[in-house]
Design a protein around this motif. Structure first.
Motif, short mmCIF file in Angstrom:
data_model
loop_
_atom_site.label_atom_id
_atom_site.label_comp_id
_atom_site.label_asym_id
_atom_site.label_seq_id
_atom_site.Cartn_x
_atom_site.Cartn_y
_atom_site.Cartn_z
N ILE A 193 0.83 -1.30 -0.07
CA ILE A 193 0.01 0.04 0.09
C ILE A 193 0.73 1.48 -0.12
N LEU A 194 2.07 1.39 0.85
CA LEU A 194 2.68 2.56 0.95
C LEU A 194 3.60 2.65 -0.59
N ILE A 195 4.11 1.60 -0.99
CA ILE A 195 4.75 1.49 -2.23
C ILE A 195 3.86 2.38 -3.23
N TYR A 196 2.69 1.94 -3.39
CA TYR A 196 1.53 2.22 -4.23
C TYR A 196 1.23 4.04 -4.08
N VAL A 197 1.27 4.49 -2.67
CA VAL A 197 0.99 5.73 -2.40
C VAL A 197 2.37 6.49 -2.88
N LEU A 198 3.57 5.93 -2.58
CA LEU A 198 4.77 6.70 -2.91
C LEU A 198 4.82 6.74 -4.55
N SER A 199 4.86 5.64 -5.45
CA SER A 199 4.97 5.90 -6.54
C SER A 199 3.94 6.00 -7.50
N GLY A 200 2.60 5.54 -6.97
CA GLY A 200 1.31 5.94 -8.08
C GLY A 200 1.51 4.60 -8.99
N SER A 201 2.16 3.49 -8.71
CA SER A 201 2.14 2.37 -9.68
C SER A 201 2.82 1.09 -8.86
N LEU A 202 2.30 -0.12 -9.27
CA LEU A 202 2.87 -1.24 -8.71
C LEU A 202 3.45 -2.19 -9.68
N ASP A 203 3.18 -1.53 -11.16
CA ASP A 203 3.73 -2.46 -12.31
C ASP A 203 5.27 -2.35 -12.32
N PHE A 204 5.72 -3.66 -12.45
CA PHE A 204 7.21 -4.05 -12.53
C PHE A 204 7.73 -3.33 -13.85
N PRO A 205 8.98 -2.69 -13.64
CA PRO A 205 9.50 -1.92 -14.93
C PRO A 205 10.00 -3.20 -15.92
N HIS A 206 10.57 -2.89 -16.90
CA HIS A 206 11.39 -3.70 -17.78
C HIS A 206 12.83 -3.83 -17.67
N SER A 207 13.38 -2.93 -16.81
CA SER A 207 14.94 -3.12 -16.28
C SER A 207 15.00 -3.36 -14.82
N ILE A 208 15.87 -3.94 -14.37
CA ILE A 208 16.10 -4.16 -13.04
C ILE A 208 17.11 -3.06 -12.32
N ASN A 209 17.36 -1.88 -13.10
CA ASN A 209 18.24 -0.85 -12.52
C ASN A 209 17.26 -0.02 -11.74
N ALA A 210 16.29 0.55 -12.18
CA ALA A 210 16.02 1.73 -11.47
C ALA A 210 14.54 1.32 -10.31
N GLY A 211 14.09 0.30 -10.59
CA GLY A 211 12.91 -0.08 -9.81
C GLY A 211 11.57 0.77 -9.98
N ILE A 212 10.70 0.94 -9.02
CA ILE A 212 9.62 1.95 -9.10
C ILE A 212 9.58 2.72 -7.93
N ILE A 213 10.51 2.65 -7.00
CA ILE A 213 10.43 3.51 -5.79
C ILE A 213 10.92 5.07 -6.22
N PRO A 214 10.20 6.10 -6.20
CA PRO A 214 10.56 7.38 -6.60
C PRO A 214 11.91 7.81 -5.72
N SER A 215 12.65 8.59 -6.43
CA SER A 215 13.89 9.16 -5.89
C SER A 215 13.60 10.00 -4.66
N SER A 216 12.49 10.85 -4.67
CA SER A 216 12.20 11.52 -3.60
C SER A 216 11.73 10.82 -2.25
N ALA A 217 11.52 9.61 -2.30
CA ALA A 217 11.04 8.80 -1.24
C ALA A 217 12.38 8.93 -0.03
N LYS A 218 12.19 9.20 1.12
CA LYS A 218 13.11 8.99 2.26
C LYS A 218 14.01 7.64 2.33
N ASP A 219 14.99 8.00 2.56
CA ASP A 219 15.94 6.78 2.78
C ASP A 219 15.31 5.75 3.87
N TRP A 220 14.96 6.12 4.95
CA TRP A 220 14.77 5.21 6.04
C TRP A 220 13.31 4.62 5.48
N VAL A 221 12.50 5.17 4.59
CA VAL A 221 11.16 4.66 4.33
C VAL A 221 11.34 3.55 3.27
N VAL A 222 12.45 3.86 2.48
CA VAL A 222 12.74 2.70 1.44
C VAL A 222 13.35 1.60 2.04
#
Length: 499
Positions: A193-222
Motif C-alpha cells: 500500500i505504501l509503495i503504491y502511495v509513494l510511486s502511483g503504480s505497482l507495475d514491474f518495470p522492464h529493467s532491473i536497474n531503477a525499480g519503481i520507488i521514486p527518488s524523492s522517497a526518504k531513505d529510511w522509508v525505503v
C-alpha cells in the motif's frame, strides 16, 4: 558493482497468458467432480499438467525473440491493475512449476494408492489449485497481482498440510497458515500500500536497474519497505520466520515435494527476488547499501539451518532444514548485485527444484517400500533399493554443489559473484555451507550402501517402490544431471534478466 543494463523488450498483448493460468484452475474444478471415478480423476490431473507445460512452452519463441507478453484482466485504479506478463524472469519459474507438476502428478498417483491415503480427490484438487497460484505468481505483471496469487498458494496448500486430519497434521497446518498469513498481512500488505502511495503504480518495470520507488522517497522509508517485503514473503524460509516449513513435514511426501520444490518455497523466493530487482532495483539497493547486508543476513540462515539439519535423524526433517538453507542461496546471489551473483541466485531456483523434489520423492519411496523414516534405520537399504538410493546420492551431490549435477552450476556462479563483489566473508559462508552439506548428506548414502543392518541381518521383503513412483524419481534426477551438463537452456532466460 558492475553495471547491469537489460535491454527494453517490446510488449505484445497475448491472451494465452490467461489461458495458462486458468488450465490448472479448470483442472482442479473438474477433479472435484470425479470423487467416484479415481482413474478419470487422475487422468484429468495428468492431462491438465501436460496442457499447462505445453502452453508455457509456446511462450518460449516470443520470449527468446526479445518480446514481453502482457495481458490485462481489469484495472482497479490508475497504475493498479490485475494483469499478467511473461518475460525471461517469469519463464524461469513457469517452466520449473509446469514441468515438475507433470512428474509430481504421476508420483502422487503411485504414492497415494500404495499408501491407501484418504481424501485423494481433495488432495488432487488442492494440488492443482496450488499450481494455479504458482503459475499466477510466475506471470504476475505487478506487485498487487503477485500478492493475490501468493495468498492463493497459502490458502490452497493448507488442506494439503492438514491432509491426515489428526492432531499432528492440524498443528503443523495451523503453524503453517498462521506464519504465512500473519507475515503477509502485517508486513507485506502495508508495504504494498505504501509503495503504491509513494510511486502511483505497482507495475514491474522492464529493467532491473531503477525499480519503481521514486527518488524523492526518504531513505529510511525505503529501507523499512525493503525489510517488510523480505519478511513479508515468509515462504522464502528466511530465519526467524522459517518454523512453518519443518512443521509442514507432517504432510504426505508428495505434499512435501510440492512445498519444497514446486510451489510454496519457490513462490517465496521468486516473489522476494522479483521484488528486490523490479520494485527496489539494483541502483536503489546499491545506493542504500541494502544488498551486502542482506547477503550476510541470509548467510546466517544458510549456516544455521545446515547445522540444525546435521542434528536431525528424521529424513524429511533433515531435508526440510536443507531447504531452509538452500533457499537463502537464491536471495544471497541476487543480493550480491553482481551479474554472476544474480545469475547464480536465479538459476538455483531451477537447480534446487529438480534436485530437492528427487530427494523428497526418494524419502517417500523409502517409506512406502521399507516403512523407514529415520536415517539411523536405513543402514544397508541401498543394497535392496539401489535405484532409489542411487538417485538420492546423485541429488545429494547437486545439493552439495558437485559436478556434473545441476547444483554445481549454482555454486560456481555464486562463488564467482562473491568474488566480483569483493566479499571474502560471503565466499567463506559458501565454502562452509558446502562442507556442512557434505556433513548431512554423505552419511545417508554411506549408511545405505555400506552400513550393516541391525543385528547384521538383511531384512527380507524390502524392494524398490512401485514403478509409478520409481520412474518419476529417475526422470527428475536425470533432468538434474542434464541441466548440470547443459545449463544454457535455462541460463538464457536468466541472462535476459541481466541483459
Amino acid at each position: 558493482m558492475h553495471a547491469l543494463t537489460p535491454e527494453l523488450a517490446p510488449v505484445v498483448e497475448n491472451g494465452n497468458l490467461l489461458l495458462a493460468v486458468i488450465i490448472p484452475l479448470f483442472g482442479s474444478l473438474v477433479v472435484m467432480t470425479m470423487k467416484k471415478h479415481p482413474n478419470l480423476r487422475e487422468f484429468i490431473s495428468s492431462c491438465s499438467s501436460v496442457l499447462l507445460f505445453i502452453m508455457v512452452l509456446t511462450f518460449i519463441p516470443a520470449i527468446k525473440a526479445g518480446q514481453t507478453l502482457h495481458f490485462t484482466l481489469f484495472e482497479l485504479l490508475p497504475g493498479l491493475s490485475i494483469s499478467l506478463r511473461a518475460d525471461g524472469f517469469s519463464m524461469i519459474f513457469a517452466l520449473v512449476a509446469s514441468s515438475l507438476w507433470i512428474i509430481a502428478v504421476y508420483y502422487s498417483m503411485g504414492y497415494m494408492r500404495a499408501h491407501d491415503e484418504p481424501c485423494q480427490t481433495r488432495f488432487n484438487a488442492c494440488f492443482a489449485l496450488a499450481i494455479f497460484g504458482a503459475i499466477g505468481v510466475a506471470f504476475s505483471d505487478n506487485l498487487l497481482t503477485l500478492y493475490l496469487f501468493y495468498e492463493i498458494v497459502s490458502v490452497c496448500t493448507y488442506p494439503l498440510v492438514a491432509h491426515h486430519q489428526d492432531a499432528e497434521s492440524y498443528d503443523g497446518a495451523r503453524k503453517y497458515i498462521i506464519y504465512l498469513t500473519t507475515t503477509a498481512k502485517f508486513f507485506l500488505l502495508p508495504a504494498i500500500i505504501l509503495i503504491y502511495v509513494l510511486s502511483g503504480s505497482l507495475d514491474f518495470p522492464h529493467s532491473i536497474n531503477a525499480g519503481i520507488i521514486p527518488s524523492s522517497a526518504k531513505d529510511w522509508v525505503v529501507i523499512m519497505l525493503y525489510v517488510f517485503c523480505i519478511f513479508g514473503f515468509a515462504k522464502n524460509g528466511v530465519m526467524p520466520f522459517h518454523h512453518w516449513l519443518p512443521g509442514a513435514m507432517v504432510a504426505p511426501t508428495p505434499v512435501s515435494a510440492l512445498l519444497h520444490a514446486v510451489a510454496v518455497v519457490k513462490v517465496g523466493v521468486f516473489c522476494t527476488t522479483r521484488t528486490m530487482l523490479y520494485v527496489f532495483g539494483v541502483d536503489v539497493m546499491d545506493k542504500l547499501n541494502l544488498g551486502i547486508p542482506t547477503a550476510y543476513f541470509v548467510g546466517f540462515t544458510i549456516i544455521a539451518a545446515s547445522m540444525i539439519a546435521l542434528s536431525k535423524d528424521n529424513l524429511k526433517a533433515r531435508l526440510a532444514y536443507s531447504t531452509v538453507s538452500q533457499l537463502s542461496y537464491i536471495i544471497l546471489g541476487v543480493a550480491l548485485l553482481t551479474p554472476h551473483g544474480i545469475e547464480g541466485g536465479l538459476i538455483h531456483i531451477v537447480n534446487h527444484a529438480f534436485s530437492k523434489i528427487t530427494l523428497f520423492f526418494c524419502a517417500g519411496a523409502i517409506y512406502i517400500a521399507a516403512h523407514k523414516k529415520y536415517i539411523s534405520e536405513m543402514s544397508g537399504l541401498g543394497r535392496t533399493m539401489p535405484f532409489t538410493f542411487g538417485a538420492f546420492a546423485v541429488a545429494s551431490l547437486s545439493m552439495i554443489g558437485a559436478p556434473p549435477v545441476a547444483g554445481f552450476v549454482s555454486k560456481w556462479y555464486l562463488l564467482v559473484g562473491s568474488m566480483e563483489a569483493s566479499q571474502v566473508g560471503i565466499l567463506l559462508i559458501l565454502i562452509a555451507s558446502t562442507v556442512l552439506n557434505v556433513g548431512y548428506f554423505a552419511p545417508i548414502t554411506y549408511k545405505a550402501f555400506f552400513g550393516k543392518r541391525p543385528g547384521g541381518q538383511a531384512e527380507t521383503g524390502i524392494k524398490e517402490a512401485p514403478l509409478s513412483m520409481l520412474i518419476p524419481i529417475l526422470i527428475a534426477v536425470t533432468i538434474s544431471v542434464i541441466i548440470g551438463i547443459y545449463p544454457n537452456f535455462m541460463m538464457q532466460f536468466v541472462r535476459m534478466v541481466i541483459g
